[in-house]
Design a protein around this motif. Structure first.
Motif, mmCIF file in Angstrom:
data_model
loop_
_atom_site.group_PDB
_atom_site.id
_atom_site.type_symbol
_atom_site.label_atom_id
_atom_site.label_comp_id
_atom_site.label_asym_id
_atom_site.label_seq_id
_atom_site.Cartn_x
_atom_site.Cartn_y
_atom_site.Cartn_z
ATOM 1 N N HIS A 40 0.555 -1.594 -0.051
ATOM 2 C CA HIS A 40 -0.066 -0.007 -0.057
ATOM 3 C C HIS A 40 1.352 1.479 0.245
ATOM 4 N N ASN A 41 -0.183 1.972 -0.907
ATOM 5 C CA ASN A 41 0.869 3.704 -1.015
ATOM 6 C C ASN A 41 0.282 4.971 -1.240
ATOM 7 N N ASP A 42 0.213 5.738 -0.226
ATOM 8 C CA ASP A 42 -0.822 6.973 -0.951
ATOM 9 C C ASP A 42 -0.732 7.652 -2.146
ATOM 10 N N GLN A 43 1.065 7.464 -2.689
ATOM 11 C CA GLN A 43 1.231 8.198 -3.291
ATOM 12 C C GLN A 43 0.476 7.990 -4.732
ATOM 13 N N LEU A 44 0.050 6.887 -5.031
ATOM 14 C CA LEU A 44 -0.394 5.868 -5.555
ATOM 15 C C LEU A 44 -1.570 6.473 -6.801
ATOM 16 N N ASN A 45 -1.863 6.736 -7.461
ATOM 17 C CA ASN A 45 -2.900 7.798 -8.751
ATOM 18 C C ASN A 45 -3.048 7.479 -10.064
ATOM 19 N N LYS A 46 -4.058 7.545 -10.902
ATOM 20 C CA LYS A 46 -4.348 7.603 -12.166
ATOM 21 C C LYS A 46 -3.448 8.388 -12.993
ATOM 22 N N GLN A 47 -3.320 9.769 -12.480
ATOM 23 C CA GLN A 47 -2.445 10.694 -12.876
ATOM 24 C C GLN A 47 -0.515 10.259 -13.416
ATOM 25 N N LEU A 48 -0.316 9.295 -12.726
ATOM 26 C CA LEU A 48 1.138 8.598 -13.016
ATOM 27 C C LEU A 48 1.097 7.961 -13.590
ATOM 28 N N GLN A 49 2.253 7.855 -14.884
ATOM 29 C CA GLN A 49 2.984 7.154 -15.647
ATOM 30 C C GLN A 49 3.334 5.660 -15.326
ATOM 31 N N VAL A 50 3.100 4.468 -16.134
ATOM 32 C CA VAL A 50 3.651 3.064 -15.447
ATOM 33 C C VAL A 50 5.292 2.982 -16.395
ATOM 34 N N LYS A 51 6.441 2.199 -16.343
ATOM 35 C CA LYS A 51 6.754 1.485 -17.029
ATOM 36 C C LYS A 51 7.137 0.635 -16.420
ATOM 37 N N TYR A 52 7.191 -0.900 -17.289
ATOM 38 C CA TYR A 52 6.823 -1.924 -16.205
ATOM 39 C C TYR A 52 7.560 -3.087 -17.091
ATOM 40 N N LYS A 53 8.707 -3.801 -16.798
ATOM 41 C CA LYS A 53 9.831 -4.726 -17.627
ATOM 42 C C LYS A 53 9.862 -3.625 -19.064
#
Length: 116
Positions: A69-82
């Motif tokens: 759990h992390n309170d900083q997560l939000n839908k405006q963030l961009q994600v890089k995975y693999k």
């Protein structure tokens, strides 16, 4: 979500945001990607019931990740995975002690990545 095997969290996921900065040489405003955080994660498989619910709501999800759990997560963030870029389409957050958040991701290029 409380029941997730922490030994499955073998990968890193990066969260970035876009900020506008002024180029000191030209004075032009430019968009730049700024890292926000990097978290350990594991891939999560939806139950059959969750899959049917998503299909009924026209949710086109490529992958679901479990993170602490992390309170900083939000839908405006961009994600890089693999090595691929995703947008967040849903966050199932759980703020209980030792709980995990489920982040539903969709490929930014619109192509499904389910065959990886």
């Amino acid at each position: 979500m409380l029941n997730y095997d922490i030994t499955r969290m073998k990968h890193k996921v990066e969260f970035d945001t876009t900020k506008t900065v002024t180029n000191p040489y030209s004075g032009v405003n430019e968009s730049t990607t700024v890292p926000v955080m990097s978290l350990w994660c594991g891939e999560y498989t939806n139950t059959l019931n969750q899959t049917y619910t998503n299909l009924g709501n026209s949710v086109n999800a490529d992958i679901v990740l479990a993170v602490r759990h992390n309170d900083q997560l939000n839908k405006q963030l961009q994600v890089k995975y693999k090595g691929k870029e995703y947008k967040i389409i849903n966050i199932d957050s759980d703020d209980r002690l030792n709980a995990f958040d489920l982040i539903t991701l969709q490929s930014k290029d619109g192509l499904s990545n389910n065959n990886d």
